[in-house]
Design an enzyme around this catalytic site. Structure first.
Site, mmCIF file in Angstrom:
data_model
loop_
_atom_site.group_PDB
_atom_site.id
_atom_site.type_symbol
_atom_site.label_atom_id
_atom_site.label_comp_id
_atom_site.label_asym_id
_atom_site.label_seq_id
_atom_site.Cartn_x
_atom_site.Cartn_y
_atom_site.Cartn_z
ATOM 1 N N ALA A 95 0.852 -1.187 0.000
ATOM 2 C CA ALA A 95 0.000 0.000 0.000
ATOM 3 C C ALA A 95 0.888 1.236 0.000
ATOM 4 O O ALA A 95 2.078 1.159 0.304
ATOM 5 C CB ALA A 95 -0.923 -0.003 1.221
ATOM 6 N N MET A 96 0.281 2.383 -0.324
ATOM 7 C CA MET A 96 1.001 3.651 -0.322
ATOM 8 C C MET A 96 0.090 4.737 0.221
ATOM 9 O O MET A 96 -1.041 4.914 -0.226
ATOM 10 C CB MET A 96 1.473 4.012 -1.745
ATOM 11 C CG MET A 96 2.162 5.365 -1.846
ATOM 12 S SD MET A 96 3.630 5.435 -0.792
ATOM 13 C CE MET A 96 3.745 7.205 -0.542
ATOM 14 N N ASN A 148 -0.594 7.883 0.087
ATOM 15 C CA ASN A 148 -0.862 9.177 -0.542
ATOM 16 C C ASN A 148 -1.959 9.914 0.233
ATOM 17 O O ASN A 148 -2.995 9.343 0.577
ATOM 18 C CB ASN A 148 -1.327 8.977 -1.987
ATOM 19 C CG ASN A 148 -0.413 8.049 -2.746
ATOM 20 O OD1 ASN A 148 0.753 8.318 -2.967
ATOM 21 N ND2 ASN A 148 -0.970 6.908 -3.149
ATOM 22 N N HIS A 172 -2.084 1.013 9.460
ATOM 23 C CA HIS A 172 -0.729 1.483 9.174
ATOM 24 C C HIS A 172 -0.753 2.649 8.186
ATOM 25 O O HIS A 172 -0.104 3.672 8.396
ATOM 26 C CB HIS A 172 0.095 0.325 8.611
ATOM 27 C CG HIS A 172 1.506 0.686 8.278
ATOM 28 N ND1 HIS A 172 2.537 0.524 9.155
ATOM 29 C CD2 HIS A 172 2.053 1.197 7.144
ATOM 30 C CE1 HIS A 172 3.666 0.920 8.601
ATOM 31 N NE2 HIS A 172 3.395 1.330 7.368
ATOM 32 N N GLU A 173 -1.492 2.499 7.107
ATOM 33 C CA GLU A 173 -1.520 3.550 6.080
ATOM 34 C C GLU A 173 -2.223 4.807 6.575
ATOM 35 O O GLU A 173 -1.820 5.929 6.247
ATOM 36 C CB GLU A 173 -2.193 3.022 4.803
ATOM 37 C CG GLU A 173 -1.497 1.828 4.172
ATOM 38 C CD GLU A 173 -0.012 2.041 3.964
ATOM 39 O OE1 GLU A 173 0.394 3.171 3.606
ATOM 40 O OE2 GLU A 173 0.769 1.084 4.170
#
Length: 417
Positions: A331-332, A334, A366-367
């Site tokens: 995941a990222m 943004n 987490h993200e």
């Protein structure tokens, strides 16, 4: 007289030749300026951007051709200069830049650009990805704007930068365009000050032109921020989206995605009545839409835990989470548009295990933690990336606070994310 005449003619020819040589030399050294020697101590020799120029704002227009997977655009970046200079450096890699139309302004007045060049034109072995705009004269402290037309291709070979992903729907290939910029791939999509400390406001307009075989009614464009009022327009072959200006953010967090995905929506409501619009975007097939329900359920609970813990509210009006069939990592984070690999966001209540449920909750936590650690508080340079990953502890703690959503599990298992 005849002898004097010969001498006179010879002297005349000699003078004319000398004048011609002088004229040629003058023309050769002043024409265009590109033949001038580059400053051997120019700032492009340093891998870091000059400290005396700070990006304040980007106004970007992007036009994507879906059929050819190419695009063009104009990047306008507003900068604050704190010490005199004649060099304006900006990152770019693999793009075609229009040097003849690159412009520089000071408080609305266009300045004379002596030349524009890549750092490799000055020093062949450099790989610092700097596009240099050189002013004719040294300029002082103040506010400046640089306008750069650019063009590029959507990455169809690797899942980095602005790239194409795909999945099969029956015998048909369905494509998406999305971005993955951390750490230094924003520069491959558009010119920018591609360092984490260079936080700036973004206001972006994106237009996608589709072939006639695609139904544009099914496609949408999302980005970090919500659409402006009446910000989306569609025709038979185009979809255009104009987004509200962002909070100041680093370039690696800039994100947008183009897809025909379905949306599952929700709302996070605070005690004071203010809200954050939530959306989980997935493939249109019903099994994927159903698998978004868990993420929509757990997200507001996670947001509340973090706001209570940090005493700082999530600062954006919306939080989108999108599950892509092809993504380079789990995941990222943004800002306002978190991108996940499908297995990291979606939970199927019928076929998924409790361990998968636990993992999905941990990854989401987490993200979302990164929205504080990393996005609000950002390292100045990549050697302090550990600052971002302090959120690992926060996400593990959050998962432990949500036993009713994930069931019983070992504390140690949350430390493997």
């Amino acid at each position: 007289m005849q002898r004097l005449t010969k001498i006179g003619v010879g002297v005349g020819v000699g003078v004319a030749a000398l004048v011609a040589v002088i004229v040629i030399v003058v023309v050769a050294t002043s024409g265009g300026g590109d033949t001038d020697a580059f400053d051997k101590d120019g700032p492009w020799n340093n891998i870091r951007l000059p400290a005396n120029i700070l990006a304040e704002r980007y106004d970007m227009q992007l036009d994507i051709n879906w059929e050819n997977m190419t695009y063009s655009g104009i990047q306008e970046v507003t900068m604050t200069v704190t010490a005199e200079t004649k060099y304006f450096l900006i990152h770019t890699r693999g793009l075609t830049l229009d040097k003849t139309k690159t412009k520089l302004f000071n408080n609305g007045t266009e300045l004379t650009v002596k030349r524009s060049f890549m750092d490799t034109e000055a020093v062949a072995e450099l790989k610092h990805d700097f596009y240099v705009v050189e002013s004719e004269k040294v300029v002082g402290a103040g506010q400046y704007k640089m306008s750069i037309p650019f063009a590029g291709s959507v990455n169809t070979a690797r899942l980095t930068g602005m790239y194409r992903s795909a999945y099969d729907r029956g015998d048909k290939k369905i494509y998406q365009i999305s971005t993955d910029f951390e750490p230094v791939d924003a520069r491959s999509a558009f010119p920018c000050f591609d360092e984490p400390a260079q936080k700036a406001i973004w206001e972006t307009t994106i237009t996608v032109t589709f072939p006639a075989t695609i139904d544009t009614a099914e496609y949408n464009i999302v980005s970090n921020m919500p659409l402006k009022d009446d910000g989306e327009t569609k025709t038979a072959t185009t979809v255009s989206a104009a987004f509200k200006e962002s909070v100041p953010m680093s370039t690696y967090l800039v994100c947008f995605a183009v897809s025909d995905f379905a949306s599952t929506t929700g709302t996070y409501t605070r005690a004071d009545g203010t809200t954050v619009a939530l959306r989980v975007m997935t493939r249109r097939e019903q099994t994927f839409v159903d698998s978004a329900a868990y993420a929509i359920k757990v997200t507001p609970l996670i947001l509340k835990k973090y706001e209570d813990f940090y005493k700082v509210n999530y600062p954006l009006p919306k939080l989108d989470q999108i599950a892509l069939p092809e993504f380079n990592s789990g995941a990222m984070e943004n800002w306002g548009l978190i991108i996940y690999r499908e297995s990291s966001l979606l939970f199927n209540a019928v076929t998924s295990s409790k361990n998968e449920k636990q993992r999905v909750c941990a990854v989401i936590a987490h993200e979302i933690a990164h929205q504080w650690f990393g996005n609000i508080v950002t390292m100045a340079w990549w050697n302090d990336l550990w600052l971002n990953e302090v959120s690992r502890l926060s996400s593990n703690t959050t998962v432990l606070m949500l036993p009713n959503l994930i069931g019983k599990f070992l504390i140690s298992s949350t430390l493997t994310r």
